[in-house]
Design a protein around this motif. Structure first.
Motif, PDB file in Angstrom:
ATOM      1  N   ALA A 238     -16.598  -4.770  35.865  1.00  0.00           N
ATOM      2  CA  ALA A 238     -16.254  -5.164  34.494  1.00  0.00           C
ATOM      3  C   ALA A 238     -16.777  -4.169  33.458  1.00  0.00           C
ATOM      4  O   ALA A 238     -16.513  -4.330  32.269  1.00  0.00           O
TER       5      ALA A 238
ATOM      6  N   GLU B 297     -18.005  -4.519  28.237  1.00  0.00           N
ATOM      7  CA  GLU B 297     -17.850  -5.368  29.423  1.00  0.00           C
ATOM      8  C   GLU B 297     -16.576  -6.182  29.277  1.00  0.00           C
ATOM      9  O   GLU B 297     -16.373  -6.866  28.274  1.00  0.00           O
TER      10      GLU B 297
ATOM     11  N   ASP C 198     -13.937 -12.146  31.212  1.00  0.00           N
ATOM     12  CA  ASP C 198     -13.571 -12.776  32.474  1.00  0.00           C
ATOM     13  C   ASP C 198     -12.060 -12.975  32.520  1.00  0.00           C
ATOM     14  O   ASP C 198     -11.431 -13.369  31.527  1.00  0.00           O
TER      15      ASP C 198
END
Length: 446
Positions: free
Chosen positions: A259, A340, A343
């Motif tokens: 990520a 990052e 999700d």
């Protein structure tokens, strides 16, 4: 989740081994020629892919079968369907997709932008699925074959043991630009007018040099000269039949490990000088230049915005702002932006948010792309697009294809330019465009 087969092989220069693969289908060499522990550590060599994703003016095709999904959705699907474990301690590309995304693919990501459909120089996107790759770690001076099975590894090792193929000529002469000097300087002045009128803050304007490809010319022979004349961290050679590409780019578009994302935009350039005192003076001029720093900071802000679309809130950082990097022909100001991924977001989403790179469009991006098309009046092809890999192990690394030569349709093309701001001087920008391609043109000489 699959774990690939690996075997260590004798570590030769990757470009020398590419001579042994000459004639194999869809040869791809991704090479760190200017080597360092962090940016220039790894190289990769592959051929004979198991499948090919291609985007043309007629549509999106996977192995010549038309697809209804978008290319980025197909990339995400292929990564999900072929996920493999990452082998720690080995070079990061361990099989997956490799190839290029052309600059002109960017208009597909911005459907509301007023960008003409120029006659294409090449397919908008070509990514090959390689299930076997030779991977090189230049810091350890070790190399491996990484493959889905033993038979694939045996086949590549046999190819790499073959006699090197003969090289042809690397010489091309008779280059012509699509701008005269006066026309290019007028184009820069026009861009400055757009900036002063408030249309944009910056635009990247380039000129294209072209010449007929003579009989006996060998693109791989040219690349072998180019890599010595202009060693770069993100160099590449690709022979895809209808198009060959030789790149010596110093710029990363993005790297993704799991990520974690990194982008490294370049803005701000000075030529190198063989006299140390003059070279030091050029460095001082670059690092103290308000114009170059402003240009760099504007693109950093653009990329922070691009990355924030697919990154976790608060994760976008700028650990390096306007750092100095020195290459064979030029000094550059380089910044580093990290983040990052949110999700549920993958590499397809990341490419969709950041492509094309802001350093070779301008800011704001969509309006800058419109002005670039209006002024250049031509497609860019692979130039200013991206070359690299999307690994099935969660590792991706894509360059920005500057310092790049393209060979297609019997024509060789080389482009160069720079970022234009309100402080730009047309004559200086013309000279910078020539500085950017000087080493490439030297590589074409007898």
């Amino acid at each position: 989740m699959r774990e690939p087969h690996t075997r260590e092989i004798v570590c030769f220069e990757p470009s020398a081994l590419a001579l042994r693969l000459k004639g194999q289908r869809n040869l791809t060499l991704l090479e760190s020629v200017m080597r360092s522990e962090h940016l220039g550590r790894y190289s990769f060599l592959a051929c004979n892919p198991v499948s090919t994703l291609k985007v043309t003016s007629e549509g999106t095709f996977l192995d010549d079968v038309r697809q209804d999904q978008s290319p980025l959705a197909i990339i995400s699907r292929l990564v999900a369907e072929n996920t493999q474990s990452h082998l720690v301690g080995l070079p990061p590309f361990q099989g997956g997709l490799a190839g290029y995304i052309s600059y002109d693919y960017g208009r597909r990501l911005e459907p509301h932008a007023k960008i003409p459909d120029f006659a294409p120089l090449c397919p908008d996107l070509v990514l090959h699925h390689y299930d076997c790759v030779a991977a090189f770690d230049h810091m350890q001076e070790r190399a491996w074959i990484i493959a889905t099975d033993v038979a694939k590894a045996d086949e590549l090792e046999e190819f790499l043991s073959a006699k090197p193929q003969a090289l042809g000529s690397h010489v091309i002469e008779g280059w012509q630009s699509n701008f005269t000097q006066a026309e290019y300087e007028s184009a820069i002045a026009q861009t400055v007018e757009y900036i002063l009128a408030g249309d944009i803050f910056q635009a990247n304007i380039t000129q294209m040099f072209s010449a007929p490809v003579p009989d006996g010319f060998d693109p791989l022979s040219f690349y072998r000269v180019l890599r010595l004349k202009n060693p770069a961290t993100f160099a590449a050679f690709m022979d895809y039949g209808d198009i060959q590409i030789a790149s010596s780019s110093p710029e990363r578009l993005l790297r993704c490990a799991g990520a974690t994302v990194e982008a490294r935009p370049i803005k701000g350039t000075r030529r190198r000088d063989s006299d140390p005192s003059r070279d030091a003076s050029l460095i001082a001029d670059l690092t103290s230049s308000r114009k170059d720093r402003a240009e760099n900071v504007m693109i950093v802000d653009l990329l922070r915005n691009d990355l924030s679309r697919v990154s976790k809130p608060g994760s976008v950082k700028v650990p390096v702002l306007c750092g100095l990097e020195t290459y064979a022909n030029v000094h550059h100001l380089v910044s580093v932006i990290t983040s990052e991924l949110k999700d549920g977001h993958g590499v397809g989403d990341l490419i969709g948010a950041t492509f094309p790179g802001g350093s070779i469009t301008g800011a704001p991006k969509i309006r800058a792309m419109e002005i670039v098309a209006e002024i250049e009046k031509a497609p860019r092809g692979v130039y200013c697009g991206a070359i690299g890999y999307i690994g099935f192990n969660g590792r991706t690394d894509l360059n920005i294809a500057i310092r790049t030569a393209q060979f297609s349709g019997g024509i060789a093309r080389v482009q160069g330019g720079g970022g234009i701001t309100a402080r730009s001087q047309p004559a200086a920008e013309y000279e910078e465009s020539l500085t950017k391609i000087r080493r490439i043109m030297e590589a074409f000489r007898p």
